[in-house]
Design an enzyme around this catalytic site. Sequence first.
Site, mmCIF file in Angstrom:
data_model
loop_
_atom_site.group_PDB
_atom_site.id
_atom_site.type_symbol
_atom_site.label_atom_id
_atom_site.label_comp_id
_atom_site.label_asym_id
_atom_site.label_seq_id
_atom_site.Cartn_x
_atom_site.Cartn_y
_atom_site.Cartn_z
ATOM 1 C CE LYS A 155 -2.988 -0.969 8.138
ATOM 2 N NZ LYS A 155 -4.115 -1.800 7.676
ATOM 3 N NE ARG A 166 0.167 -4.268 3.553
ATOM 4 C CZ ARG A 166 -0.410 -3.091 3.773
ATOM 5 N NH1 ARG A 166 0.288 -2.061 4.179
ATOM 6 N NH2 ARG A 166 -1.692 -2.968 3.603
ATOM 7 N NE ARG A 181 -10.898 2.673 2.773
ATOM 8 C CZ ARG A 181 -9.814 1.983 3.060
ATOM 9 N NH1 ARG A 181 -9.161 2.212 4.187
ATOM 10 N NH2 ARG A 181 -9.385 1.053 2.237
ATOM 11 N NE ARG A 223 -7.317 2.490 -0.334
ATOM 12 C CZ ARG A 223 -6.673 2.027 0.736
ATOM 13 N NH1 ARG A 223 -6.498 2.815 1.793
ATOM 14 N NH2 ARG A 223 -6.201 0.808 0.760
ATOM 15 N NE ARG A 269 -6.682 -3.660 0.485
ATOM 16 C CZ ARG A 269 -7.616 -2.742 0.758
ATOM 17 N NH1 ARG A 269 -8.666 -2.608 -0.041
ATOM 18 N NH2 ARG A 269 -7.500 -1.963 1.806
HETATM 19 P P1 AP5 Z 1 -9.067 2.803 7.893
HETATM 20 O O1 AP5 Z 1 -8.660 3.646 9.033
HETATM 21 O O2 AP5 Z 1 -9.061 3.390 6.523
HETATM 22 O O3 AP5 Z 1 -8.304 1.378 7.894
HETATM 23 P P2 AP5 Z 1 -6.878 0.969 7.462
HETATM 24 O O4 AP5 Z 1 -6.502 -0.143 8.402
HETATM 25 O O5 AP5 Z 1 -5.982 2.150 7.347
HETATM 26 O O6 AP5 Z 1 -7.211 0.342 6.059
HETATM 27 P P3 AP5 Z 1 -6.421 0.381 4.719
HETATM 28 O O7 AP5 Z 1 -7.380 -0.137 3.663
HETATM 29 O O8 AP5 Z 1 -5.794 1.705 4.505
HETATM 30 O O9 AP5 Z 1 -5.329 -0.694 4.984
HETATM 31 P P4 AP5 Z 1 -4.480 -1.408 3.963
HETATM 32 O O10 AP5 Z 1 -3.490 -1.952 4.896
HETATM 33 O O11 AP5 Z 1 -5.159 -2.388 3.082
HETATM 34 O O12 AP5 Z 1 -4.083 -0.292 2.911
HETATM 35 P P5 AP5 Z 1 -2.784 0.558 2.687
HETATM 36 O O13 AP5 Z 1 -3.216 1.873 2.219
HETATM 37 O O14 AP5 Z 1 -1.848 0.459 3.835
HETATM 38 O O15 AP5 Z 1 -10.513 2.285 8.266
HETATM 39 C C1 AP5 Z 1 -11.245 1.522 7.367
HETATM 40 C C2 AP5 Z 1 -12.642 2.090 7.245
HETATM 41 O O16 AP5 Z 1 -13.327 1.852 8.444
HETATM 42 C C3 AP5 Z 1 -12.679 3.593 7.041
HETATM 43 O O17 AP5 Z 1 -13.692 3.887 6.130
HETATM 44 C C4 AP5 Z 1 -12.992 4.136 8.429
HETATM 45 O O18 AP5 Z 1 -13.637 5.390 8.394
HETATM 46 C C5 AP5 Z 1 -13.902 3.060 8.928
HETATM 47 N N1 AP5 Z 1 -14.053 2.939 10.356
HETATM 48 C C6 AP5 Z 1 -13.108 2.972 11.290
HETATM 49 N N2 AP5 Z 1 -13.667 2.776 12.494
HETATM 50 C C7 AP5 Z 1 -15.008 2.598 12.261
HETATM 51 C C8 AP5 Z 1 -16.120 2.356 13.088
HETATM 52 N N3 AP5 Z 1 -15.980 2.287 14.409
HETATM 53 N N4 AP5 Z 1 -17.332 2.206 12.511
HETATM 54 C C9 AP5 Z 1 -17.482 2.319 11.183
HETATM 55 N N5 AP5 Z 1 -16.458 2.568 10.349
HETATM 56 C C10 AP5 Z 1 -15.243 2.698 10.887
HETATM 57 O O19 AP5 Z 1 -2.105 -0.228 1.475
HETATM 58 C C11 AP5 Z 1 -2.708 -0.283 0.194
HETATM 59 C C12 AP5 Z 1 -1.878 -1.135 -0.751
HETATM 60 O O20 AP5 Z 1 -0.554 -0.578 -0.890
HETATM 61 C C13 AP5 Z 1 -1.619 -2.570 -0.316
HETATM 62 O O21 AP5 Z 1 -2.679 -3.431 -0.636
HETATM 63 C C14 AP5 Z 1 -0.341 -2.880 -1.110
HETATM 64 O O22 AP5 Z 1 -0.623 -3.147 -2.451
HETATM 65 C C15 AP5 Z 1 0.431 -1.594 -1.018
HETATM 66 N N6 AP5 Z 1 1.334 -1.546 0.141
HETATM 67 C C16 AP5 Z 1 1.213 -0.705 1.231
HETATM 68 N N7 AP5 Z 1 2.191 -0.953 2.119
HETATM 69 C C17 AP5 Z 1 2.939 -1.978 1.609
HETATM 70 C C18 AP5 Z 1 4.058 -2.700 2.081
HETATM 71 N N8 AP5 Z 1 4.609 -2.439 3.273
HETATM 72 N N9 AP5 Z 1 4.569 -3.702 1.298
HETATM 73 C C19 AP5 Z 1 4.026 -3.980 0.101
HETATM 74 N N10 AP5 Z 1 2.947 -3.339 -0.409
HETATM 75 C C20 AP5 Z 1 2.408 -2.338 0.338
HETATM 76 MG MG MG Z 2 -4.917 3.078 5.746
#
Ligand code: AP5
Ligand code: MG
Length: 215
Positions: A18, A92, A126, A159, A170
Amino acid sequence: MNSNLIRAVIMGAPGSGKGTVSARLVKTFNMHHISSGDLLRSNIEQKTELGRIADKYIKEGKLVPDVYITQCILGELDKIRTSSWLLDGFPRTPEQAEDLWQAEKIDTVINLDVPFDVIIDRLKSRWVHLPSGRVYNIGFNDPKVRGVDDITGEPLSQRPDDNPAAVRKRLEIYDACTRPLNEYFRKKGVLVTFSGRTTNEIWPNVKKYFDGKFR
Ligand code: AP5
Ligand code: MG
C-alpha cells in the site's frame, strides 16, 4: 467542491505494498497521502496522547480502537478539503468504513491482492525512515547508501511490528476484520482489485486504471 478532485482509498493486507503504490500514485496524480500507520507512528514519536494509547496496540500488531483512529483521520481530511487525497490503512473495520462512507464521497477503493507467503518474506527485509514513512526493501528498492534515508541522510530502522509474532497477528486481524470490507465497497460499486506477486506487476495496471478514470 471541485469535481476534478480524486478521493481514493487503498486497501490490502499488511505488507501488500500500500505504501509503495501510494508513493507512486501521489507523485503521478498530485494527491495528498494520508497513511493511518504513519500518522500513528509520528504521534508515538512525538509522545502525544494518541501516540501513548496507540503504542501498545501497534507493537502487538493489534488495531487501535475505532474511536481514536476515526476522529484522527476525519480530522486530517477536514484540513485538505480542496485537494485530491489517498487514504492508506483506513478504514480497517466495518465501523470505520461506515463512518467514512457517511462523511465523505469516495470515488474509488483500490484493493491490492498479494499472496501471504510473499508478504511474510518482504516484511523481514523492510527498512523505513520513520519521520517521513519512506519505505525501502533490501533487494527491491534499496537505499542509495545501506541503512540511510536517500533524502535526509538520517538512519533507517525496522518497524517494531515487523517481528514475526506481530506480523502473524496483523495478517490474522486483516483476514478477520479488514478483508470483509472488500465486499462492503464492492456493493457500493467502488471496489477495484489488483492481483499480483510484486508491486512492479501491479503498478502499471493501477496507473492505467487511474489514467482512464481521472485524466
Ligand atoms: P509496503 O508498501 O510497506 O506495504 P504496506 O501495505 O504499506 O504495509 P504496512 O506494513 O505499512 O501495512 P499495515 O497495513 O500493516 O501497516 P500500517 O502502517 O497501515 O510494502 C511492504 C514491503 O514490501 C516494503 O518493504 C516494500 O519495499 C516491499 N515491496 C513492495 N513491492 C515489492 C516487490 N515487488 N518486491 C520486493 N519487495 C517489495 O499500520 C500499522 C499499525 O497501525 C496497525 O497494525 C494498527 O495497529 C495501526 N493502525 C493503522 N491504521 C489503523 C486503523 N485504521 N484502525 C486501527 N488501527 C490502525
Ligand atoms: Mg504502509
